[in-house]
Design an enzyme around this catalytic site. Structure first.
Site, PDB file in Angstrom:
ATOM      1  N   CYS A   1     -11.451   3.466  -1.013  1.00  0.00           N
ATOM      2  CA  CYS A   1     -10.079   3.954  -0.502  1.00  0.00           C
ATOM      3  C   CYS A   1      -9.869   3.081   0.875  1.00  0.00           C
ATOM      4  O   CYS A   1     -10.684   2.888   1.490  1.00  0.00           O
ATOM      5  CB  CYS A   1     -10.051   5.290  -0.319  1.00  0.00           C
ATOM      6  SG  CYS A   1      -8.551   5.844   0.707  1.00  0.00           S
TER       7      CYS A   1
ATOM      8  N   GLU B   1      -5.848   9.520   9.465  1.00  0.00           N
ATOM      9  CA  GLU B   1      -4.378   9.426  10.085  1.00  0.00           C
ATOM     10  C   GLU B   1      -4.155  10.007  11.247  1.00  0.00           C
ATOM     11  O   GLU B   1      -3.251  10.000  11.919  1.00  0.00           O
ATOM     12  CB  GLU B   1      -3.395   9.572   8.838  1.00  0.00           C
ATOM     13  CG  GLU B   1      -3.413   8.780   7.858  1.00  0.00           C
ATOM     14  CD  GLU B   1      -2.247   8.177   7.120  1.00  0.00           C
ATOM     15  OE1 GLU B   1      -1.314   8.625   7.675  1.00  0.00           O
ATOM     16  OE2 GLU B   1      -2.387   7.367   6.237  1.00  0.00           O
TER      17      GLU B   1
ATOM     18  N   CYS C   1      -3.812  -0.777  -2.059  1.00  0.00           N
ATOM     19  CA  CYS C   1      -4.029   0.444  -2.399  1.00  0.00           C
ATOM     20  C   CYS C   1      -4.937   0.643  -3.402  1.00  0.00           C
ATOM     21  O   CYS C   1      -4.491   0.247  -4.453  1.00  0.00           O
ATOM     22  CB  CYS C   1      -2.682   1.166  -2.700  1.00  0.00           C
ATOM     23  SG  CYS C   1      -2.672   3.010  -2.854  1.00  0.00           S
TER      24      CYS C   1
ATOM     25  N   ASP D   1       0.676  -1.118  -0.077  1.00  0.00           N
ATOM     26  CA  ASP D   1      -0.092   0.045  -0.110  1.00  0.00           C
ATOM     27  C   ASP D   1       0.916   1.168  -0.001  1.00  0.00           C
ATOM     28  O   ASP D   1       1.949   1.050   0.264  1.00  0.00           O
ATOM     29  CB  ASP D   1      -0.778   0.084   1.247  1.00  0.00           C
ATOM     30  CG  ASP D   1      -1.871   1.127   1.379  1.00  0.00           C
ATOM     31  OD1 ASP D   1      -2.627   1.709   0.371  1.00  0.00           O
ATOM     32  OD2 ASP D   1      -1.924   2.038   2.424  1.00  0.00           O
ATOM     33  N   SER D   2       0.220   2.478  -0.265  1.00  0.00           N
ATOM     34  CA  SER D   2       0.989   3.733   0.016  1.00  0.00           C
ATOM     35  C   SER D   2       1.354   3.945   1.197  1.00  0.00           C
ATOM     36  O   SER D   2       2.284   4.832   1.561  1.00  0.00           O
ATOM     37  CB  SER D   2       0.164   4.874  -0.747  1.00  0.00           C
ATOM     38  OG  SER D   2      -0.984   4.908   0.175  1.00  0.00           O
TER      39      SER D   2
ATOM     40  N   HIS E   1      -8.690   3.862   3.540  1.00  0.00           N
ATOM     41  CA  HIS E   1      -8.790   4.435   4.873  1.00  0.00           C
ATOM     42  C   HIS E   1     -10.516   4.791   5.227  1.00  0.00           C
ATOM     43  O   HIS E   1     -10.915   4.819   6.437  1.00  0.00           O
ATOM     44  CB  HIS E   1      -8.289   5.856   4.853  1.00  0.00           C
ATOM     45  CG  HIS E   1      -6.889   6.076   4.861  1.00  0.00           C
ATOM     46  ND1 HIS E   1      -5.998   5.599   3.983  1.00  0.00           N
ATOM     47  CD2 HIS E   1      -5.836   6.642   5.757  1.00  0.00           C
ATOM     48  CE1 HIS E   1      -4.842   5.684   4.100  1.00  0.00           C
ATOM     49  NE2 HIS E   1      -4.659   6.281   5.477  1.00  0.00           N
TER      50      HIS E   1
HETATM   51  N1  DGL Z   1      -3.903   3.729  -0.023  1.00  0.00           N
HETATM   52  C1  DGL Z   1      -4.545   4.934  -0.785  1.00  0.00           C
HETATM   53  C2  DGL Z   1      -5.958   4.557  -1.405  1.00  0.00           C
HETATM   54  O1  DGL Z   1      -6.617   3.360  -0.945  1.00  0.00           O
HETATM   55  C3  DGL Z   1      -5.064   6.147   0.276  1.00  0.00           C
HETATM   56  C4  DGL Z   1      -3.978   6.806   0.862  1.00  0.00           C
HETATM   57  C5  DGL Z   1      -3.044   7.578  -0.331  1.00  0.00           C
HETATM   58  O2  DGL Z   1      -3.424   8.617  -1.050  1.00  0.00           O
HETATM   59  O3  DGL Z   1      -2.095   7.094  -0.652  1.00  0.00           O
HETATM   60  O4  DGL Z   1      -6.206   5.010  -2.407  1.00  0.00           O
END
Ligand code: DGL
Length: 280
Positions: free
Chosen positions: A187, A154, A75, A12-13, A189
């Site tokens: 997403c 976050e 992600c 993931d990012s 989050h």
């Molecule tokens: N993990 C990213 C997503 O699911 C969210 C956080 C980011 O913007 O990197 O799109």
């Protein structure tokens, strides 16, 4: 029974992909998971497809060191922007989060309109709309970027927070007028803000959680390939991050549902060296 005891790579990012890991551990408790969170370069949600693809390729190269039987692109932004390219370059099963979420949305909406919320980059890629229309052409799909949700989560804000409630009112409530049957949480989050999002969209709209659907897809794919582990022992989670392992440990617990113990820092230099698939 055929089986495969190798690990599953997940990336993931940053920290958000732990919502996908949480669901994977629920469904696949004996699997070993190696997770990479690109905490030095998060967020991906405001970056171009080119850069997200470059970063994703470097991470897949890094994860290949662990000889995974599958890699899960946890992600949404990386799945939307980079997965088709990764599939061309790497010869191992790759599972993203967009298709599983789209499949469940189409099933649950039963021909009625579908709404999708995600990062700017995911919405701009149109990946959810394309995935939904490949299953059910012409069904109305309404998409909305909700960029500030990521920062709010976050920061530790949850569904009872008044800032989150205001954001949900601004981003999500207008979708209500479009009469969707389903709202896709596109997403990593957003599952942490499910209650606030549900309040803003209304109880008659079903929320589809891409994390849950992805874990189901991982299970189904491994099963179909005879690649589930045969190990009777509980699986484990090993994490690598490109910055700030301490913050990852602290915040990760909220995403994972239990403490994140095993976290190691990897320098970006090492990642770039791992990028064996960089164009010459
Ligand atoms: N993990 C990213 C997503 O699911 C969210 C956080 C980011 O913007 O990197 O799109």
């Amino acid at each position: 029974m055929p089986h495969d005891d190798r690990c599953i790579g997940v990336f993931d990012s940053g920290i958000g992909g732990l919502t996908v890991v949480r669901e994977m551990r629920r469904r696949l408790p004996n699997e070993r998971i190696v997770y990479f969170g690109d905490t030095a370069r998060v967020p991906y949600g405001i970056k171009s497809p080119k850069v997200v693809t470059l970063f994703s390729r470097q991470i897949v190269d890094f994860l290949l060191r662990f000889d995974p039987k599958m890699i899960v692109v946890a992600c949404n932004t990386a799945s939307a922007a980079a997965l088709p390219e990764l599939e061309k370059q790497f010869d191992l099963p790759l599972v993203g989060v967009v298709k599983p979420g789209a499949r469940e949305a189409v099933r649950a909406a039963n021909g009625r309109p579908i709404a999708v919320i995600a990062t700017e980059a995911t919405i701009n890629s149109d990946a959810y709309r394309r995935a939904i229309h490949s299953l059910l052409p012409r069904v109305p799909v309404h998409q909305r970027a909700c960029p500030l949700f990521v920062g709010a989560v976050e920061e530790g804000r949850d569904s009872d927070d008044r800032v989150v409630a205001a954001l949900a009112e601004d981003y999500v409530a207008p979708l209500r007028g479009l009469d969707p049957a389903v709202l896709v949480l596109g997403c990593t989050h957003y599952p942490l803000l499910k209650t606030a999002i549900a309040r803003a969209i209304g109880s008659e709209v079903l929320l589809v959680d891409s994390a849950e659907q992805t874990a189901e897809t991982v299970h189904a794919e491994l099963n179909a390939r005879g690649a589930l582990t045969a190990s009777p022992a509980a699986g484990n989670l090993t994490c690598y991050v490109s910055d700030n392992p301490q913050r990852f440990r602290e915040i990760g617990q909220r995403f994972l549902g239990h403490p994140v113990v095993d976290v190691t820092w990897v320098s970006l230099d090492e990642l770039v060296v791992a990028d064996a698939h960089a164009p010459a």
